[in-house]
Design an enzyme around this catalytic site. Structure first.
Site, PDB file in Angstrom:
ATOM      1  N   SER A  65       0.837  -1.198   0.000  1.00 40.04           N
ATOM      2  CA  SER A  65       0.000   0.000   0.000  1.00 40.04           C
ATOM      3  C   SER A  65       0.872   1.248   0.000  1.00 40.04           C
ATOM      4  O   SER A  65       1.973   1.242   0.563  1.00 40.04           O
ATOM      5  CB  SER A  65      -0.890  -0.024   1.248  1.00 40.04           C
ATOM      6  OG  SER A  65      -1.902   0.940   1.180  1.00 40.04           O
ATOM      7  N   PRO A  66       0.425   2.333  -0.622  1.00 40.02           N
ATOM      8  CA  PRO A  66       1.216   3.566  -0.610  1.00 40.02           C
ATOM      9  C   PRO A  66       1.458   4.060   0.818  1.00 40.02           C
ATOM     10  O   PRO A  66       0.515   4.158   1.604  1.00 40.02           O
ATOM     11  CB  PRO A  66       0.339   4.563  -1.390  1.00 40.02           C
ATOM     12  CG  PRO A  66      -0.591   3.714  -2.182  1.00 40.02           C
ATOM     13  CD  PRO A  66      -0.833   2.478  -1.365  1.00 40.02           C
TER      14      PRO A  66
ATOM     15  N   GLY B 131       0.260  -2.122   4.606  1.00 43.15           N
ATOM     16  CA  GLY B 131       1.131  -0.984   4.849  1.00 43.15           C
ATOM     17  C   GLY B 131       2.080  -1.272   5.988  1.00 43.15           C
ATOM     18  O   GLY B 131       3.221  -1.684   5.790  1.00 43.15           O
ATOM     19  N   ARG B 132       1.595  -1.078   7.213  1.00 44.33           N
ATOM     20  CA  ARG B 132       2.452  -1.252   8.382  1.00 44.33           C
ATOM     21  C   ARG B 132       3.039  -2.662   8.477  1.00 44.33           C
ATOM     22  O   ARG B 132       4.155  -2.844   8.980  1.00 44.33           O
ATOM     23  CB  ARG B 132       1.673  -0.914   9.655  1.00 44.33           C
ATOM     24  CG  ARG B 132       1.351   0.570   9.801  1.00 44.33           C
ATOM     25  CD  ARG B 132       0.462   0.823  11.008  1.00 44.33           C
ATOM     26  NE  ARG B 132       0.190   2.250  11.212  1.00 44.33           N
ATOM     27  CZ  ARG B 132      -0.767   2.922  10.589  1.00 44.33           C
ATOM     28  NH1 ARG B 132      -1.557   2.301   9.723  1.00 44.33           N
ATOM     29  NH2 ARG B 132      -0.950   4.208  10.839  1.00 44.33           N
TER      30      ARG B 132
ATOM     31  N   TYR C 252      -7.998  14.074   1.479  1.00 46.33           N
ATOM     32  CA  TYR C 252      -7.210  14.939   0.617  1.00 46.33           C
ATOM     33  C   TYR C 252      -8.115  15.564  -0.452  1.00 46.33           C
ATOM     34  O   TYR C 252      -9.324  15.374  -0.438  1.00 46.33           O
ATOM     35  CB  TYR C 252      -6.018  14.169   0.054  1.00 46.33           C
ATOM     36  CG  TYR C 252      -5.088  13.714   1.170  1.00 46.33           C
ATOM     37  CD1 TYR C 252      -4.490  14.650   2.024  1.00 46.33           C
ATOM     38  CD2 TYR C 252      -4.856  12.374   1.427  1.00 46.33           C
ATOM     39  CE1 TYR C 252      -3.679  14.260   3.076  1.00 46.33           C
ATOM     40  CE2 TYR C 252      -4.040  11.969   2.480  1.00 46.33           C
ATOM     41  CZ  TYR C 252      -3.457  12.921   3.309  1.00 46.33           C
ATOM     42  OH  TYR C 252      -2.657  12.534   4.359  1.00 46.33           O
TER      43      TYR C 252
ATOM     44  N   ALA D  63       1.945   8.499  -1.891  1.00 50.99           N
ATOM     45  CA  ALA D  63       1.239   9.645  -2.468  1.00 50.99           C
ATOM     46  C   ALA D  63       2.257  10.623  -3.046  1.00 50.99           C
ATOM     47  O   ALA D  63       3.096  11.163  -2.328  1.00 50.99           O
ATOM     48  CB  ALA D  63       0.382  10.322  -1.403  1.00 50.99           C
TER      49      ALA D  63
ATOM     50  N   ARG E 179      -8.049   5.010  -5.246  1.00 47.52           N
ATOM     51  CA  ARG E 179      -8.235   4.781  -3.807  1.00 47.52           C
ATOM     52  C   ARG E 179      -9.351   5.689  -3.333  1.00 47.52           C
ATOM     53  O   ARG E 179      -9.332   6.906  -3.576  1.00 47.52           O
ATOM     54  CB  ARG E 179      -6.958   5.047  -3.018  1.00 47.52           C
ATOM     55  CG  ARG E 179      -7.191   5.033  -1.507  1.00 47.52           C
ATOM     56  CD  ARG E 179      -5.936   4.850  -0.698  1.00 47.52           C
ATOM     57  NE  ARG E 179      -5.628   3.434  -0.532  1.00 47.52           N
ATOM     58  CZ  ARG E 179      -4.720   2.964   0.325  1.00 47.52           C
ATOM     59  NH1 ARG E 179      -4.038   3.796   1.095  1.00 47.52           N
ATOM     60  NH2 ARG E 179      -4.483   1.660   0.419  1.00 47.52           N
TER      61      ARG E 179
ATOM     62  N   GLN F   7       0.930   6.321  -6.720  1.00 47.96           N
ATOM     63  CA  GLN F   7      -0.308   6.991  -6.320  1.00 47.96           C
ATOM     64  C   GLN F   7      -0.137   8.494  -6.533  1.00 47.96           C
ATOM     65  O   GLN F   7       0.764   9.110  -5.961  1.00 47.96           O
ATOM     66  CB  GLN F   7      -0.619   6.709  -4.849  1.00 47.96           C
ATOM     67  CG  GLN F   7      -1.960   7.280  -4.396  1.00 47.96           C
ATOM     68  CD  GLN F   7      -2.182   7.077  -2.906  1.00 47.96           C
ATOM     69  OE1 GLN F   7      -1.519   7.726  -2.091  1.00 47.96           O
ATOM     70  NE2 GLN F   7      -3.113   6.207  -2.546  1.00 47.96           N
TER      71      GLN F   7
ATOM     72  N   LEU G   9      -5.540  -3.295   9.163  1.00 49.57           N
ATOM     73  CA  LEU G   9      -5.292  -4.290  10.208  1.00 49.57           C
ATOM     74  C   LEU G   9      -5.464  -5.720   9.706  1.00 49.57           C
ATOM     75  O   LEU G   9      -6.112  -6.551  10.340  1.00 49.57           O
ATOM     76  CB  LEU G   9      -6.182  -4.033  11.422  1.00 49.57           C
ATOM     77  CG  LEU G   9      -5.863  -2.759  12.233  1.00 49.57           C
ATOM     78  CD1 LEU G   9      -6.777  -2.648  13.434  1.00 49.57           C
ATOM     79  CD2 LEU G   9      -4.402  -2.736  12.664  1.00 49.57           C
TER      80      LEU G   9
END
Length: 358
Positions: free
Chosen positions: A24-25, A325-326, A184, A59, A232, A101, A303
């Site tokens: 993921s970005p 991501g994380r 955004y 991004a 997204r 992205q 998650l």
């Protein structure tokens, strides 16, 4: 050894991912004048070495005012594009798909690097600039108000996305994802809680979605062979009177007809005060509903931390892709780990094969 849907290919119209696990970005806030550094090459390259199906770059702002911070990546000039070519080429060399992205932060721009405080700088600050938005409403009440964009300025932003897409394609990226989530600029236009305009870009669903659809119409012709267009989207604002799941489904259906191939479904970010029931897989139902109602390929986030959890999501057809991501920050080679956990044979980078468990 067994087979797993998590490690099955996903053939799209022009490209095919080797597995369903996507990076993921994730903003790194480590660019210099919008240009990538060695940090970005190593950061993104490690995931490709680890056999991610695709690696989506953070991004990347389509204009200087579109950055979240002064350390954001940018793609508003050719010098920035040149710095990206080695990154895209390396990801491809590892048999992964390079993606990018493209974004504009709108009223959430002009902020400090997150590890230094995240406060928003005033326009006169050396690291700040005047923010813009659909309406002159700040994200936080104590922030400097954004300036409402004129129709001519919106046309310029659409062209910024088109020009950035062209540069991204020339740099070697095969997935172009338009960032319309997390509060955004594009999401600001979608949300009635942020967009109070009374012109052709505010009020009705058709008007609030106009900017995103103009961007999609502008960037689509810049994509050629071996490219895929993603969006997204925040499926809900998690706030009464805000953007919601039914509007998301309607919009994604229209974007699918315009050539968008994958809906990367997240949520939230438009307004400051939200009560979000964060728990493992809490955003999966949004992707599942979008997929069921529109038939588009969906990616899900939030998650997802185990191979079995990811497998279960795909097996019940709640999504087509798992974006992490994380978890990739914690375990850059999580794909190898999950494959061994599930007993699935995948090829390792030959330099790393000595680490395989028998």
């Amino acid at each position: 050894m067994s087979q797993s849907i998590l490690f099955s290919p996903l053939p799209l119209s022009q490209i095919s991912l080797n597995n369903r696990i996507v990076v993921s970005p994730m903003c790194q806030y480590s660019a210099q004048d919008g240009k990538a550094t060695e940090w970005h090459l190593v950061h993104l390259g490690q995931f490709a070495i680890g056999r991610a199906g695709a690696v989506i770059q953070e991004a990347t702002a389509v204009s200087p005012a579109g950055r979240i911070t002064y350390g954001d990546m940018g793609l508003w000039n050719d010098q920035q594009a040149e710095k990206l070519k080695p990154i895209a080429a390396f990801i491809q060399s590892q048999d992964s798909i390079p993606g990018i992205q493209l974004a504009h932060a709108g009223r959430k721009a002009s902020t400090q690097l997150p590890w230094l405080g995240r406060e928003q700088f005033a326009p006169a600050h050396p690291h700040g600039w005047q923010t813009v938005a659909p309406s002159p409403i700040p994200y936080h009440a104590d922030e400097h108000p954004p300036i409402a964009l004129t129709v001519d300025e919106l046309k310029s932003i659409v062209d910024d996305f088109r020009a950035a897409t062209k540069r991204a394609v020339q740099a070697g990226y095969q997935i172009i994802e338009i960032h319309a989530a997390h509060g955004y600029l594009i999401h600001q236009f979608l949300s009635p809680l942020v967009n109070e305009r009374t012109d052709a870009y505010g009020g009705s669903f058709e008007n609030r979605t106009r900017l995103l659809k103009e961007i999609i119409a502008a960037v689509r012709p810049e994509l050629g062979h071996a490219h895929s267009l993603w969006v997204r989207l925040s499926a809900t604002d998690w706030a009464e009177g805000g953007w919601n799941l039914q509007e998301s489904i309607r919009l994604i259906g229209e974007l699918k007809n315009m050539g968008v191939e994958v809906a990367d479904i997240s949520s939230g970010g438009a307004v400051h005060h939200q009560e979000i029931p964060v728990e493992p897989g809490y955003q999966v139902p949004f992707a599942e509903e979008v997929k069921r109602e529109t038939g588009i390929y969906t990616g899900t986030v939030g998650l997802i931390t185990t191979a079995q959890q990811a497998t279960d999501i795909l097996e019940r057809d709640a999504a087509d892709l798992i974006l992490l991501g994380r978890e990739f920050l914690r375990y850059p080679h999580v794909v190898y780990h999950w494959a061994q956990e599930l007993g699935v044979p995948i090829s390792w980078a030959p330099q790393y094969e000595r680490a395989k468990l028998s």
